[in-house]
Design a protein around this motif. Sequence first.
Motif, PDB file in Angstrom:
ATOM      1  N   GLY A 102       0.852  -1.154   0.112  1.00 54.98           N
ATOM      2  CA  GLY A 102      -0.076   0.035  -0.133  1.00 54.98           C
ATOM      3  C   GLY A 102       0.763   1.451  -0.139  1.00 54.98           C
ATOM      4  N   GLU A 103       0.068   2.342  -0.254  1.00 52.47           N
ATOM      5  CA  GLU A 103       0.826   3.464  -0.398  1.00 52.47           C
ATOM      6  C   GLU A 103       1.858   3.926   0.785  1.00 52.47           C
ATOM      7  OE1 GLU A 103      -1.615   6.535  -2.982  1.00 52.47           O
ATOM      8  OE2 GLU A 103      -1.059   7.418  -0.998  1.00 52.47           O
ATOM      9  N   GLY A 104       3.083   4.550   0.670  1.00 51.51           N
ATOM     10  CA  GLY A 104       4.065   4.934   1.672  1.00 51.51           C
ATOM     11  C   GLY A 104       5.248   5.279   0.966  1.00 51.51           C
ATOM     12  N   THR A 105       6.425   5.271   1.892  1.00 50.36           N
ATOM     13  CA  THR A 105       7.670   5.826   1.666  1.00 50.36           C
ATOM     14  C   THR A 105       8.508   4.644   1.399  1.00 50.36           C
ATOM     15  OG1 THR A 105       7.154   7.652   2.903  1.00 50.36           O
ATOM     16  CG2 THR A 105       9.591   7.422   2.503  1.00 50.36           C
ATOM     17  N   PHE A 106       9.200   4.834   0.188  1.00 51.80           N
ATOM     18  CA  PHE A 106      10.216   3.849  -0.136  1.00 51.80           C
ATOM     19  C   PHE A 106      11.537   4.488   0.046  1.00 51.80           C
ATOM     20  CE2 PHE A 106       7.902   0.398  -2.598  1.00 51.80           C
ATOM     21  CZ  PHE A 106       6.700   1.158  -2.562  1.00 51.80           C
ATOM     22  N   ILE A 107      12.531   3.772   0.870  1.00 54.02           N
ATOM     23  CA  ILE A 107      13.876   4.265   1.085  1.00 54.02           C
ATOM     24  C   ILE A 107      14.974   3.213   0.579  1.00 54.02           C
ATOM     25  CG2 ILE A 107      15.835   5.126   2.902  1.00 54.02           C
ATOM     26  CD1 ILE A 107      12.942   5.799   4.435  1.00 54.02           C
ATOM     27  N   LYS A 128      -1.239   4.173 -10.826  1.00 51.53           N
ATOM     28  CA  LYS A 128      -1.467   4.262  -9.403  1.00 51.53           C
ATOM     29  C   LYS A 128      -0.136   4.404  -8.413  1.00 51.53           C
ATOM     30  CE  LYS A 128      -5.043   0.576  -9.075  1.00 51.53           C
ATOM     31  NZ  LYS A 128      -5.239  -0.690  -8.834  1.00 51.53           N
ATOM     32  N   THR A 129       0.607   5.667  -9.217  1.00 53.91           N
ATOM     33  CA  THR A 129       1.985   5.889  -8.361  1.00 53.91           C
ATOM     34  C   THR A 129       1.495   6.664  -7.038  1.00 53.91           C
ATOM     35  OG1 THR A 129       2.162   7.635  -9.661  1.00 53.91           O
ATOM     36  CG2 THR A 129       3.642   5.842  -9.993  1.00 53.91           C
ATOM     37  N   GLY A 130       0.258   7.365  -7.164  1.00 58.03           N
ATOM     38  CA  GLY A 130      -0.408   8.236  -6.075  1.00 58.03           C
ATOM     39  C   GLY A 130       0.494   9.065  -5.308  1.00 58.03           C
ATOM     40  N   ASN A 131       0.557   8.873  -4.045  1.00 57.56           N
ATOM     41  CA  ASN A 131       1.431   9.647  -3.040  1.00 57.56           C
ATOM     42  C   ASN A 131       2.532   8.889  -2.479  1.00 57.56           C
ATOM     43  OD1 ASN A 131       1.628  12.153  -1.809  1.00 57.56           O
ATOM     44  ND2 ASN A 131       0.719  11.466   0.056  1.00 57.56           N
ATOM     45  N   ASN A 132       2.913   7.948  -3.269  1.00 59.80           N
ATOM     46  CA  ASN A 132       4.010   7.129  -2.959  1.00 59.80           C
ATOM     47  C   ASN A 132       5.295   8.108  -3.199  1.00 59.80           C
ATOM     48  OD1 ASN A 132       3.714   4.246  -2.165  1.00 59.80           O
ATOM     49  ND2 ASN A 132       2.378   4.372  -4.227  1.00 59.80           N
ATOM     50  N   ARG A 133       6.312   7.969  -2.368  1.00 58.01           N
ATOM     51  CA  ARG A 133       7.450   8.735  -2.406  1.00 58.01           C
ATOM     52  C   ARG A 133       8.813   7.802  -2.354  1.00 58.01           C
ATOM     53  NH1 ARG A 133       6.416  13.791   0.236  1.00 58.01           N
ATOM     54  NH2 ARG A 133       4.516  13.015  -0.014  1.00 58.01           N
ATOM     55  N   ALA A 189       1.825   5.414   7.223  1.00 56.47           N
ATOM     56  CA  ALA A 189       1.658   4.400   6.174  1.00 56.47           C
ATOM     57  C   ALA A 189       2.835   3.737   6.048  1.00 56.47           C
ATOM     58  CB  ALA A 189       1.696   5.614   4.931  1.00 56.47           C
ATOM     59  N   TRP A 190       2.849   2.884   4.830  1.00 58.87           N
ATOM     60  CA  TRP A 190       3.840   1.733   5.001  1.00 58.87           C
ATOM     61  C   TRP A 190       5.326   2.245   4.539  1.00 58.87           C
ATOM     62  CZ3 TRP A 190       3.000  -3.110   6.061  1.00 58.87           C
ATOM     63  CH2 TRP A 190       1.843  -3.614   5.896  1.00 58.87           C
ATOM     64  N   PHE A 191       6.306   1.757   5.003  1.00 54.14           N
ATOM     65  CA  PHE A 191       7.795   1.858   4.780  1.00 54.14           C
ATOM     66  C   PHE A 191       8.447   0.936   4.200  1.00 54.14           C
ATOM     67  CE2 PHE A 191       7.176   5.483   7.507  1.00 54.14           C
ATOM     68  CZ  PHE A 191       7.918   6.642   6.935  1.00 54.14           C
ATOM     69  N   TYR A 192       9.175   1.268   2.999  1.00 54.02           N
ATOM     70  CA  TYR A 192       9.708   0.043   2.511  1.00 54.02           C
ATOM     71  C   TYR A 192      11.090   0.279   2.366  1.00 54.02           C
ATOM     72  CZ  TYR A 192       5.177  -0.798   0.508  1.00 54.02           C
ATOM     73  OH  TYR A 192       3.662  -0.998   0.519  1.00 54.02           O
ATOM     74  N   LEU A 193      12.270  -0.488   2.817  1.00 54.79           N
ATOM     75  CA  LEU A 193      13.545  -0.388   3.155  1.00 54.79           C
ATOM     76  C   LEU A 193      14.373  -1.177   2.389  1.00 54.79           C
ATOM     77  CD1 LEU A 193      14.325   0.046   6.947  1.00 54.79           C
ATOM     78  CD2 LEU A 193      13.751   2.010   5.041  1.00 54.79           C
ATOM     79  N   CYS A 194      15.288  -0.959   1.621  1.00 59.53           N
ATOM     80  CA  CYS A 194      16.183  -1.772   0.970  1.00 59.53           C
ATOM     81  C   CYS A 194      17.692  -1.227   0.518  1.00 59.53           C
ATOM     82  CB  CYS A 194      15.662  -2.516  -0.408  1.00 59.53           C
ATOM     83  SG  CYS A 194      16.781  -3.699  -1.145  1.00 59.53           S
ATOM     84  N   ILE A 217       6.689  -1.863   8.364  1.00 54.65           N
ATOM     85  CA  ILE A 217       8.090  -1.869   7.914  1.00 54.65           C
ATOM     86  C   ILE A 217       8.388  -2.953   6.929  1.00 54.65           C
ATOM     87  CG2 ILE A 217      10.491  -1.246   7.915  1.00 54.65           C
ATOM     88  CD1 ILE A 217      10.088   0.006  10.663  1.00 54.65           C
ATOM     89  N   VAL A 218       8.734  -2.783   5.579  1.00 59.32           N
ATOM     90  CA  VAL A 218       8.663  -3.975   4.748  1.00 59.32           C
ATOM     91  C   VAL A 218      10.285  -3.881   4.295  1.00 59.32           C
ATOM     92  CG1 VAL A 218       8.254  -5.040   2.566  1.00 59.32           C
ATOM     93  CG2 VAL A 218       6.428  -4.035   3.749  1.00 59.32           C
ATOM     94  N   LYS A 219      11.009  -4.870   4.446  1.00 60.92           N
ATOM     95  CA  LYS A 219      12.457  -4.743   4.281  1.00 60.92           C
ATOM     96  C   LYS A 219      13.160  -5.873   3.675  1.00 60.92           C
ATOM     97  CE  LYS A 219      13.353  -5.742   9.035  1.00 60.92           C
ATOM     98  NZ  LYS A 219      13.336  -5.821  10.155  1.00 60.92           N
ATOM     99  N   GLU A 220      14.064  -5.609   3.231  1.00 61.41           N
ATOM    100  CA  GLU A 220      15.394  -6.604   2.445  1.00 61.41           C
ATOM    101  C   GLU A 220      16.727  -6.017   2.761  1.00 61.41           C
ATOM    102  OE1 GLU A 220      14.922 -10.284   1.105  1.00 61.41           O
ATOM    103  OE2 GLU A 220      14.362  -9.357  -0.668  1.00 61.41           O
ATOM    104  N   LYS A 221      17.612  -6.848   3.249  1.00 66.50           N
ATOM    105  CA  LYS A 221      19.068  -6.338   3.410  1.00 66.50           C
ATOM    106  C   LYS A 221      19.641  -7.017   2.222  1.00 66.50           C
ATOM    107  CE  LYS A 221      19.531  -5.723   8.284  1.00 66.50           C
ATOM    108  NZ  LYS A 221      19.877  -6.213   9.736  1.00 66.50           N
TER     109      LYS A 221
END
Length: 222
Positions: A102-107, A128-133, A189-194, A217-221
Amino acid sequence: MKQLVKIKSIRHATHDVLQIVTEKPGQMEFHSGQATEIFINKPGWENEGRPFTFTCLPGDDHLEFMIKTYPVRRGVTNELLSLKAGDKLILNDVFGAIAYKGEGTFIAGGAGITPFISIFRNLKAQNKTGNNRLIFANKTKADIILQQEFHEMLGKNFINILSSEKTKEYAYGQITKDFIEKSGASLGAWFYLCGPPPMMDAIEKQLIDLQVPGNMIVKEKF
Ligand SMILES: Cc1cc2nc3c(=O)[nH]c(=O)nc-3n(C[C@H](O)[C@H](O)[C@H](O)COP(=O)(O)OP(=O)(O)OC[C@H]3O[C@@H](n4cnc5c(N)ncnc54)[C@H](O)[C@@H]3O)c2cc1C
């Protein structure tokens, strides 16, 4: 199950990142954000598997990978630099922890952008990029993978930060709590980290200090 695929094209996307397009085995299915293990089909390299992420769309008729190369390590990514169209790779099973929720911030840090390439291309294809950043951390401007495409997809929601080069257009330094808040990220909102493990650990700690729940927080090292 291991499968042999032919390289259709191989070129530099940045000074040290290769864009490799291969044939797609008919039965290969993945979702945006997932990866596979790649081996080079060359004597001495067939047992050296390394994980790389699909950057194409699941529905494409080919596969694409963006691979940062490390010549000094004399490993698989260095060997990829000697390959040409027509050479073959061996792909293993599909895996990976990152998926769009879902929408959120990708880092992302450096090559940690790769799972987000397919996710953003998929969102763009559906309008559907919407408010994703996207907050993308690199050493220098020359290291930014798909800079133009991300600008076109995300506009002002594409936020760059460089740690080793001062520029007029991008922030300079490391990602901090303050930087995350000022980027306009919604903390609910969601955070995605990689990215590389030290960067991921530092940012996860900052997010927790900002009261972001661990299950958001959705993540992968890498
Ligand atoms: C799920 C997942 C998906 C990934 N997807 C991608 C992707 O799409 N694109 C991408 O670019 N990367 C991706 N990566 C990272 C990628 O897998 C590694 O960069 C790659 O395995 C490096 O392989 P290599 O053989 O060149 O070097 P390595 O296997 O890392 O190193 C070879 C040798 O070099 C030495 N070495 C290791 N680290 C260092 C170091 N930091 N400095 C000096 N020497 C060192 C060691 O002796 C090592 O045995 C992903 C990683 C994961 C976990």
